[in-house]
Scaffold this motif. Structure first.
Motif, PDB file in Angstrom:
ATOM      1  N   ILE A  24       8.452 -40.915 -63.176  1.00  0.00           N
ATOM      2  CA  ILE A  24       7.802 -41.466 -61.999  1.00  0.00           C
ATOM      3  C   ILE A  24       6.989 -40.399 -61.279  1.00  0.00           C
ATOM      4  O   ILE A  24       5.833 -40.593 -60.915  1.00  0.00           O
ATOM      5  N   LEU A  69       0.609 -47.776 -61.017  1.00  0.00           N
ATOM      6  CA  LEU A  69       0.213 -48.070 -59.645  1.00  0.00           C
ATOM      7  C   LEU A  69      -0.910 -49.094 -59.649  1.00  0.00           C
ATOM      8  O   LEU A  69      -1.678 -49.205 -60.616  1.00  0.00           O
ATOM      9  N   ASP A  70      -1.001 -49.844 -58.568  1.00  0.00           N
ATOM     10  CA  ASP A  70      -2.063 -50.834 -58.416  1.00  0.00           C
ATOM     11  C   ASP A  70      -3.415 -50.133 -58.576  1.00  0.00           C
ATOM     12  O   ASP A  70      -3.723 -49.185 -57.849  1.00  0.00           O
ATOM     13  N   LEU A  89      16.683 -51.939 -52.323  1.00  0.00           N
ATOM     14  CA  LEU A  89      16.337 -52.194 -53.714  1.00  0.00           C
ATOM     15  C   LEU A  89      17.385 -51.587 -54.642  1.00  0.00           C
ATOM     16  O   LEU A  89      17.965 -50.553 -54.350  1.00  0.00           O
ATOM     17  N   THR A  95      12.217 -53.736 -60.665  1.00  0.00           N
ATOM     18  CA  THR A  95      12.374 -53.189 -59.322  1.00  0.00           C
ATOM     19  C   THR A  95      11.219 -52.238 -59.027  1.00  0.00           C
ATOM     20  O   THR A  95      10.224 -52.201 -59.767  1.00  0.00           O
ATOM     21  N   ARG A  96      11.328 -51.464 -57.963  1.00  0.00           N
ATOM     22  CA  ARG A  96      10.246 -50.554 -57.581  1.00  0.00           C
ATOM     23  C   ARG A  96      10.811 -49.242 -57.064  1.00  0.00           C
ATOM     24  O   ARG A  96      11.917 -49.211 -56.528  1.00  0.00           O
ATOM     25  N   SER A 111       4.317 -47.959 -53.761  1.00  0.00           N
ATOM     26  CA  SER A 111       5.453 -48.245 -54.645  1.00  0.00           C
ATOM     27  C   SER A 111       4.972 -48.410 -56.073  1.00  0.00           C
ATOM     28  O   SER A 111       3.845 -48.847 -56.329  1.00  0.00           O
ATOM     29  N   LEU A 112       5.840 -48.039 -57.000  1.00  0.00           N
ATOM     30  CA  LEU A 112       5.535 -48.077 -58.422  1.00  0.00           C
ATOM     31  C   LEU A 112       6.518 -49.014 -59.117  1.00  0.00           C
ATOM     32  O   LEU A 112       7.734 -48.846 -58.992  1.00  0.00           O
ATOM     33  N   PRO A 113       6.039 -50.012 -59.868  1.00  0.00           N
ATOM     34  CA  PRO A 113       6.964 -50.923 -60.549  1.00  0.00           C
ATOM     35  C   PRO A 113       7.671 -50.241 -61.713  1.00  0.00           C
ATOM     36  O   PRO A 113       7.060 -49.473 -62.467  1.00  0.00           O
ATOM     37  N   ARG A 115      11.049 -51.076 -64.692  1.00  0.00           N
ATOM     38  CA  ARG A 115      12.026 -52.037 -65.218  1.00  0.00           C
ATOM     39  C   ARG A 115      13.176 -51.252 -65.829  1.00  0.00           C
ATOM     40  O   ARG A 115      12.971 -50.448 -66.734  1.00  0.00           O
TER      41      ARG A 115
END
Length: 244
Positions: A24, A69-70, A89, A95-96, A111-113, A115
């Protein structure tokens, strides 16, 4: 009966071990145009190893898929990107992870998704099963599955499921989770129950009196001899779980 259920944020922080936060932080740094210092990596390791994965079998295998990231975000360069666990969370399923710039001309927080996949052996349907079926041992099998793929606790003891009724159909190989079973009463109001309280790195047990009917998976109030009242979740016969 033994169920595997997602734990509170504090008790699953170490599931991804060092790799999750390292990945991350690296991804965030690359997208933010900044590097990471050794002090940040050390803090990442500290965060990653906090907590105890209560309720997970020792042989559980964890995989982490880190998202992106978006692409619409336009983040200013940052000298220090800090990953953190957003309040409320869980590191379980989809999750993020929070990312914030703590040293830069412009502070940002995104925030970064991610799994989280947790593979472990659990009870599954041996064949397709219809809604309303009363389970027998012959209808059950054991398989390694991603227990974090869907909501609901899974089981590792087939005997605990014998006689339970399905609320919906199950496909062959699908996990038998607590949320697909008809709810049952595990104690009555006024019964003495064992209260299991857990927090980061510890677990204690005590006794109290149920102030209401204990329906499996539902919250109920418990009163201790000193007069203190807590709310916990009924998890088994005369057993209540409280997460601190």
């Amino acid at each position: 009966m033994f169920q595997i259920r997602p734990q509170s944020t504090s008790t699953v922080r170490h599931l991804a071990l060092g790799g999750l936060f390292a990945l991350i932080a690296t991804a965030a740094a690359a997208q933010a145009g900044a590097g990471l210092g050794s002090d940040v990596l050390q803090r990442v390791q500290q965060i990653a190893t906090q907590g105890v994965a209560a309720g997970l079998p020792a042989q559980a295998r964890v995989e982490v898929d880190v998202g992106k990231l978006d692409p619409r975000l336009r983040l200013a360069p940052c000298a220090q990107v800090q990953p953190y666990l957003p309040a409320g969370l869980q590191m379980w399923g989809a999750t993020r992870i929070g990312l914030r710039c703590v040293e830069g001309a412009s502070r940002w927080n995104v925030s970064l998704p991610v799994r989280i996949k947790v593979y472990a052996r659990a009870i599954v349907a041996a064949d397709p099963l219809a809604s309303g079926v009363v389970l027998t041992q012959a209808q059950l099998a054991t398989a390694e599955i991603d227990i974090a793929a869907e909501p609901g606790a899974v089981f590792i003891d087939g005997a605990a499921l014998v006689g339970r009724t399905l609320l919906r159909p199950l496909a062959a190989g699908e996990a038998v989770r607590n949320n697909v079973l008809k709810q049952r009463q595990v104690f009555a109001a006024g019964d003495r129950v064992t209260v299991l309280a857990s927090g980061p790195g510890y677990s204690v047990a005590g006794e109290g009196q149920a102030l209401g009917v204990g329906l499996e998976g539902q919250n109920v109030k418990i009163k201790f001899e000193n007069g203190r009242v807590v709310t916990g979740r009924a998890i088994a016969e005369r057993r209540v779980e409280v997460l601190l």
